[in-house]
Enzyme design. Sequence first.
Site, short mmCIF file in Angstrom:
data_model
loop_
_atom_site.label_atom_id
_atom_site.label_comp_id
_atom_site.label_asym_id
_atom_site.label_seq_id
_atom_site.Cartn_x
_atom_site.Cartn_y
_atom_site.Cartn_z
N HIS A 100 0.84 -1.20 0.00
CA HIS A 100 0.00 0.00 0.00
C HIS A 100 0.88 1.26 0.00
O HIS A 100 0.62 2.22 -0.72
CB HIS A 100 -0.88 0.06 1.26
CG HIS A 100 -1.94 -1.00 1.35
ND1 HIS A 100 -2.11 -1.78 2.48
CD2 HIS A 100 -2.88 -1.40 0.47
CE1 HIS A 100 -3.13 -2.60 2.29
NE2 HIS A 100 -3.62 -2.40 1.08
N ARG B 252 -2.06 -6.06 -8.36
CA ARG B 252 -1.03 -7.10 -8.13
C ARG B 252 -1.16 -8.16 -9.21
O ARG B 252 -1.60 -7.88 -10.31
CB ARG B 252 -1.20 -7.69 -6.74
CG ARG B 252 -0.77 -6.76 -5.62
CD ARG B 252 -1.22 -7.30 -4.30
NE ARG B 252 -2.66 -7.54 -4.35
CZ ARG B 252 -3.41 -7.86 -3.31
NH1 ARG B 252 -2.86 -8.01 -2.14
NH2 ARG B 252 -4.71 -8.05 -3.44
N SER C 294 -2.84 -7.87 2.79
CA SER C 294 -3.10 -7.77 4.23
C SER C 294 -3.57 -9.12 4.77
O SER C 294 -3.17 -9.55 5.86
CB SER C 294 -4.20 -6.74 4.49
OG SER C 294 -3.80 -5.48 4.05
N LYS D 264 -18.20 -6.25 8.12
CA LYS D 264 -16.94 -6.99 8.15
C LYS D 264 -16.30 -6.85 9.52
O LYS D 264 -16.39 -5.79 10.12
CB LYS D 264 -15.98 -6.41 7.09
CG LYS D 264 -15.66 -7.40 5.99
CD LYS D 264 -14.70 -6.81 5.03
CE LYS D 264 -13.76 -7.88 4.51
NZ LYS D 264 -12.95 -7.44 3.40
O1 PNS Z 1 -9.00 -3.19 0.48
P1 PNS Z 1 -9.96 -3.60 -0.59
O2 PNS Z 1 -10.74 -4.83 -0.21
O3 PNS Z 1 -9.27 -3.82 -1.89
O4 PNS Z 1 -11.00 -2.37 -0.77
C1 PNS Z 1 -12.22 -2.51 -1.45
C2 PNS Z 1 -12.98 -1.18 -1.50
C3 PNS Z 1 -13.11 -0.57 -0.13
C4 PNS Z 1 -12.24 -0.24 -2.41
C5 PNS Z 1 -14.41 -1.46 -2.10
O5 PNS Z 1 -14.99 -2.51 -1.38
C6 PNS Z 1 -15.33 -0.26 -2.08
O6 PNS Z 1 -15.08 0.72 -2.74
N1 PNS Z 1 -16.42 -0.34 -1.31
C7 PNS Z 1 -17.35 0.76 -1.16
C8 PNS Z 1 -18.74 0.40 -1.70
C9 PNS Z 1 -18.86 0.68 -3.17
O7 PNS Z 1 -18.70 1.78 -3.63
N2 PNS Z 1 -19.18 -0.37 -3.97
C10 PNS Z 1 -19.44 -0.23 -5.39
C11 PNS Z 1 -18.24 -0.52 -6.23
S1 PNS Z 1 -17.96 -2.23 -6.32
#
Ligand code: PNS
Length: 165
Positions: free
Chosen positions: A19, A92, A130, A43
């Site tokens: 990150h 990745r 993570s 979560k």
């Molecule tokens: O650390 P991660 O799991 O890669 O993060 C994922 C994240 C937080 C970027 C994603 O789950 C997110 O943007 N969630 C917010 C809800 C949302 O906007 N969902 C619609 C797009 S799929």
Amino acid sequence: MSEKTAVYPGFFDPVTNGHLSIISRGLHVFDNLIVAILNNPHKTPLFSVEERIKMIKQSIKGKPQIEVDTFDGLLVDYAVKRNSNVILRGLRALSDFEYEFQMALMNRKLNRYVQSIFLMTDYKWFYTSSTIIKEAASFGGDVSGLVPKVVNEKLKEKFQQLKKT
Ligand code: PNS
């Protein structure tokens, strides 16, 4: 020319060197970054939001171009609220691609003004996450070098605490 701000979203449970690499490289492209932690009540993270914010702040050592914030709800709505039209993500190995593609397309459907921009993760962090780092650390594995020092210490502390309970 006006300054360009990108939103770098994630769970950051906890922040890793992968990150941090995306954050520092992102700053070569954008003037400012908002590291946006998703506050997801569905979560159960290992670290609380407050702990995650603190670890990120300690790891970026007070760079003024980086803000650490939390959000809930839709990411595109958060980006608009913060006057940004860029979502920055790290990519990745192959396994990320489908998920990122889906997410980028959904975000684009939700708001065509917000663009998803990807930086290829440095080869050193290609296979770390993570989740895998937490798994190794939970069994006492040495994850130093994969996470900032402060996170390494916190992981040890957290798993020692959990063992006692
Ligand atoms: O650390 P991660 O799991 O890669 O993060 C994922 C994240 C937080 C970027 C994603 O789950 C997110 O943007 N969630 C917010 C809800 C949302 O906007 N969902 C619609 C797009 S799929």
